[in-house]
Design a protein around this motif. Structure first.
Motif, PDB file in Angstrom:
ATOM      1  N   GLY A 110       0.810  -1.216   0.000  1.00 58.36           N
ATOM      2  CA  GLY A 110       0.000   0.000   0.000  1.00 58.36           C
ATOM      3  C   GLY A 110       0.842   1.264   0.000  1.00 58.36           C
ATOM      4  N   PHE A 111       2.155   1.112  -0.044  1.00 57.24           N
ATOM      5  CA  PHE A 111       3.036   2.286  -0.066  1.00 57.24           C
ATOM      6  C   PHE A 111       3.152   2.744  -1.525  1.00 57.24           C
ATOM      7  N   ALA A 112       2.089   3.415  -1.973  1.00 58.74           N
ATOM      8  CA  ALA A 112       2.002   3.772  -3.388  1.00 58.74           C
ATOM      9  C   ALA A 112       1.255   5.082  -3.540  1.00 58.74           C
ATOM     10  N   GLU A 113       1.692   5.897  -4.511  1.00 61.38           N
ATOM     11  CA  GLU A 113       0.956   7.130  -4.822  1.00 61.38           C
ATOM     12  C   GLU A 113      -0.322   6.737  -5.548  1.00 61.38           C
ATOM     13  N   VAL A 114      -1.451   7.178  -5.044  1.00 63.65           N
ATOM     14  CA  VAL A 114      -2.701   6.755  -5.677  1.00 63.65           C
ATOM     15  C   VAL A 114      -2.923   7.397  -7.053  1.00 63.65           C
ATOM     16  N   SER A 115      -2.360   8.603  -7.231  1.00 66.41           N
ATOM     17  CA  SER A 115      -2.534   9.237  -8.540  1.00 66.41           C
ATOM     18  C   SER A 115      -1.792   8.363  -9.550  1.00 66.41           C
ATOM     19  N   GLY A 116      -2.474   8.031 -10.612  1.00 68.54           N
ATOM     20  CA  GLY A 116      -1.817   7.197 -11.623  1.00 68.54           C
ATOM     21  C   GLY A 116      -2.096   5.708 -11.463  1.00 68.54           C
ATOM     22  N   LEU A 117      -2.864   5.336 -10.440  1.00 80.62           N
ATOM     23  CA  LEU A 117      -3.148   3.904 -10.275  1.00 80.62           C
ATOM     24  C   LEU A 117      -4.564   3.521 -10.709  1.00 80.62           C
ATOM     25  N   ASP A 118      -5.349   4.510 -11.158  1.00 85.43           N
ATOM     26  CA  ASP A 118      -6.752   4.232 -11.484  1.00 85.43           C
ATOM     27  C   ASP A 118      -6.918   3.117 -12.500  1.00 85.43           C
ATOM     28  N   GLU A 119      -6.113   3.165 -13.558  1.00 81.56           N
ATOM     29  CA  GLU A 119      -6.288   2.153 -14.603  1.00 81.56           C
ATOM     30  C   GLU A 119      -5.927   0.765 -14.062  1.00 81.56           C
ATOM     31  N   LEU A 120      -4.808   0.695 -13.343  1.00 78.47           N
ATOM     32  CA  LEU A 120      -4.406  -0.586 -12.754  1.00 78.47           C
ATOM     33  C   LEU A 120      -5.516  -1.120 -11.844  1.00 78.47           C
ATOM     34  N   LEU A 121      -6.043  -0.255 -10.994  1.00 80.99           N
ATOM     35  CA  LEU A 121      -7.071  -0.706 -10.045  1.00 80.99           C
ATOM     36  C   LEU A 121      -8.360  -1.112 -10.762  1.00 80.99           C
TER      37      LEU A 121
END
Ligand code: SF4
Length: 246
Positions: A110-121
């Motif tokens: 969970g040590f991740a910047e959420v911006s930029g993860l929408d497509e992956l999620l």
């Protein structure tokens, strides 16, 4: 059509049984921003290590085993290291898996910047969230990083209502105190998307990797918790889970 996206992986496991539902094809990505003192994949820290593979190569390999893991209710799990460090690669891999009807699980700290993860999620069916500690100082002591980013990530995936399995490593003297477990249970209980809690007993099997890299392993003399301690921790950590998931 051939796809040129590549990533660096540490290793592959074709018949995993403990990282998500059913039998799993597991991709261990290279690179991790955490420095867990008990890390069992010490050789995965360096983002430039491991080997480079293309999404096509992984898909070719994965599809050979599809029948086995599909029959068991399994799928693919991408673990690490920290898989979100190579989000573009994992996004493409999960996108291809979903197009083939394969269940996808992301094993992350969970040590991740959420911006930029929408497509992956959007291509992620399940998140295996590794909760190491919920006390800021102790978390820093165990992992070398603070909790802020992890809490942001946890809230973000809760808002998106992505199913989560919590994984908690029970490390004697570091994460197994009553206070540690109570605090973690309250944190876990805040989120309605958490389906279950798994407690993983600490083991020292990763020490050989530290030794082979010439790095000192701090927890040399630590013994693993027994079954009773694991059971007790699981009961406490699950005690605030929201009723629909009990
Ligand atoms: S997050 Fe996982 S891979 Fe990274 S240091 Fe911790 S245990 Fe090792």
């Amino acid at each position: 059509m051939e796809n040129k996206i590549t990533g660096r992986i540490n290793s592959l496991e074709t018949f995993g049984t403990v990282d998500g539902p059913g039998i799993r094809f597991i991709v261990f990505m290279q690179g991790c921003p955490l420095r867990c003192i008990y890390c069992h994949n010490r050789d995965s820290w360096d983002i430039n290590g491991g080997r480079e593979v293309s999404v096509d190569e992984i898909m070719t390999d994965l599809l050979k085993y599809k029948e086995y893991f599909m029959r068991s209710g399994g799928g693919i799990t991408v673990s690490g290291g920290e898989p979100t460090l190579q989000a573009e690669f994992v996004t493409e891999l999960f996108k291809r898996c979903k197009a083939s009807g394969i269940h996808t699980a992301l094993d992350t700290s969970g040590f991740a910047e959420v911006s930029g993860l929408d497509e992956l999620l959007s291509y992620t069916d399940l998140i295996l969230l590794d909760v190491k500690q919920t006390d800021e100082m102790k978390h820093r002591e165990i992992t070398g990083v603070g909790l802020e980013k992890i809490h942001r990530f946890t809230e973000y995936i809760s808002k998106k209502n992505i199913p989560v399995w919590i994984r908690y490593v029970l490390v004697p003297g570091y994460t197994d105190g009553m206070e540690d477990l109570d605090k973690a249970a309250s944190f876990i209980g805040k989120f309605k998307n958490i389906e279950k809690v798994e407690v993983l007993p600490y083991h020292g099997m990763g020490q050989c990797k530290w030794d082979s890299l010439g790095k000192e392993y701090q927890l040399k003399d630590l013994t693993s918790p027994d079954d009773q301690e694991v059971k007790r921790a699981k009961i406490i950590l699950s005690s605030h889970l929201q009723p629909t998931h009990l």
